[in-house]
Design a protein around this motif. Structure first.
Motif, PDB file in Angstrom:
ATOM      1  N   THR A  67       0.836  -1.200   0.000  1.00  0.00           N
ATOM      2  CA  THR A  67       0.000   0.000   0.000  1.00  0.00           C
ATOM      3  C   THR A  67       0.871   1.250   0.000  1.00  0.00           C
ATOM      4  OG1 THR A  67      -1.747  -1.128   1.238  1.00  0.00           O
ATOM      5  CG2 THR A  67      -1.794   1.275   1.247  1.00  0.00           C
ATOM      6  N   VAL A  78      -0.357   5.136  -0.286  1.00  0.00           N
ATOM      7  CA  VAL A  78      -1.528   5.993  -0.433  1.00  0.00           C
ATOM      8  C   VAL A  78      -1.095   7.414  -0.772  1.00  0.00           C
ATOM      9  CG1 VAL A  78      -3.567   6.939   0.722  1.00  0.00           C
ATOM     10  CG2 VAL A  78      -2.863   4.575   1.156  1.00  0.00           C
ATOM     11  N   ASP A  99      -2.963  11.059  -1.692  1.00  0.00           N
ATOM     12  CA  ASP A  99      -4.233  11.791  -1.749  1.00  0.00           C
ATOM     13  C   ASP A  99      -5.421  10.849  -1.557  1.00  0.00           C
ATOM     14  OD1 ASP A  99      -2.769  14.112  -2.236  1.00  0.00           O
ATOM     15  OD2 ASP A  99      -2.872  13.862  -4.409  1.00  0.00           O
ATOM     16  N   HIS A 112      -5.654   7.648  -2.172  1.00  0.00           N
ATOM     17  CA  HIS A 112      -5.792   6.569  -3.155  1.00  0.00           C
ATOM     18  C   HIS A 112      -4.552   5.681  -3.140  1.00  0.00           C
ATOM     19  CE1 HIS A 112      -6.746   4.482  -6.874  1.00  0.00           C
ATOM     20  NE2 HIS A 112      -5.622   4.903  -7.419  1.00  0.00           N
ATOM     21  N   ASN A 113      -4.760   4.363  -3.092  1.00  0.00           N
ATOM     22  CA  ASN A 113      -3.634   3.430  -3.152  1.00  0.00           C
ATOM     23  C   ASN A 113      -3.145   3.346  -4.597  1.00  0.00           C
ATOM     24  OD1 ASN A 113      -1.726   1.448  -2.813  1.00  0.00           O
ATOM     25  ND2 ASN A 113      -3.180  -0.204  -2.503  1.00  0.00           N
ATOM     26  N   VAL A 114      -2.024   3.996  -4.872  1.00  0.00           N
ATOM     27  CA  VAL A 114      -1.543   4.089  -6.245  1.00  0.00           C
ATOM     28  C   VAL A 114      -0.942   2.786  -6.752  1.00  0.00           C
ATOM     29  CG1 VAL A 114      -1.137   6.573  -6.089  1.00  0.00           C
ATOM     30  CG2 VAL A 114       0.709   4.975  -5.528  1.00  0.00           C
ATOM     31  N   ASP A 160      -2.280  -0.094  -7.084  1.00  0.00           N
ATOM     32  CA  ASP A 160      -3.160  -0.761  -8.032  1.00  0.00           C
ATOM     33  C   ASP A 160      -2.908  -0.234  -9.440  1.00  0.00           C
ATOM     34  OD1 ASP A 160      -4.276  -2.143  -5.906  1.00  0.00           O
ATOM     35  OD2 ASP A 160      -5.934  -0.720  -5.656  1.00  0.00           O
ATOM     36  N   ASP A 161      -2.765   1.088  -9.564  1.00  0.00           N
ATOM     37  CA  ASP A 161      -2.488   1.699 -10.864  1.00  0.00           C
ATOM     38  C   ASP A 161      -1.105   1.309 -11.365  1.00  0.00           C
ATOM     39  OD1 ASP A 161      -4.940   3.013 -10.560  1.00  0.00           O
ATOM     40  OD2 ASP A 161      -3.991   4.743  -9.615  1.00  0.00           O
TER      41      ASP A 161
END
Length: 202
Positions: free
Chosen positions: A109, A111, A113, A115-117, A119-120
């Motif tokens: 993880t 994070v 802002d 959002h867990n980046v 995944d992207d």
């Protein structure tokens, strides 16, 4: 967060490090080992599977202490924490510095802002792997239908050095029917030299 150059260069801590560097500049390692018999043990540390050996450098405990004081003054620990936790560490562009996210394992993880980046990040890495495999297998063809046999990497800094180093290290395992070139600047002459003997269709 203050920049390193504005807060530390020329400071007392910086001058202390410079003085130790001057003091040890011409000192031979044999002399350092002779005056500190347990040097190898005292100046070697581990972090996970990484072994850091300071013993074979022109440094002693006093110099390392001064260097750590400089790191404290430069607020290195808070800066590292900001980088690893996805804070907007790049003050010039007001954004997170995501080098660590690019290297984080799937399922971790990071994070930014809210959002867990990761995944992207891993979605893009998966697409890159599919593309690379398709080029290597001949499934991905060029605009004319010809098989792609030439790859030109254009990048500056780490975007050039990283791929070039990986290619050199893994050359023996690469597909010798393909050619790989590296361009590290926007100079047209450099790009011409890298591509002059390549077929644009490939």
């Amino acid at each position: 967060m203050n920049s390193f150059s504005n807060t530390t260069v020329g400071s007392d801590a910086w001058k202390q490090v410079e003085q130790h560097a001057d003091r040890l500049h011409k000192t031979h390692l044999r002399e350092l080992f002779a005056t500190q018999p347990n040097r190898a043990e005292a100046l070697t540390l581990t972090a996970g599977s990484l072994v850091v050996d300071f013993a074979k450098h022109r440094v002693d405990s006093d110099a390392l202490t001064a260097l750590l004081q400089l790191c404290d003054q430069a607020q290195l620990s808070p800066a590292l924490e900001a980088m690893f936790t996805g804070q907007h560490f790049n003050t010039t562009e007001d954004r997170a510095v995501l080098h660590t996210a690019l290297r984080a394992p799937r399922g971790a993880t990071v994070v930014v802002d809210g959002h867990n980046v990761l995944d992207d990040v891993h979605a893009v890495l998966d697409r890159m792997a599919l593309f690379a495999d398709a080029v290597r297998s001949g499934e991905w063809l060029g605009a004319t239908g010809a098989r792609i046999r030439n790859v030109v990497n254009i990048g500056i800094g780490g975007s050039d050095l990283g791929p070039a180093m990986a290619y050199d290290a893994l050359y023996a395992y690469s597909d010798q029917s393909m050619r790989f070139r590296f361009v590290s600047n926007v100079d047209g002459a450099d790009l011409y030299r890298a591509t002059a003997d390549l077929d644009p269709a490939e």
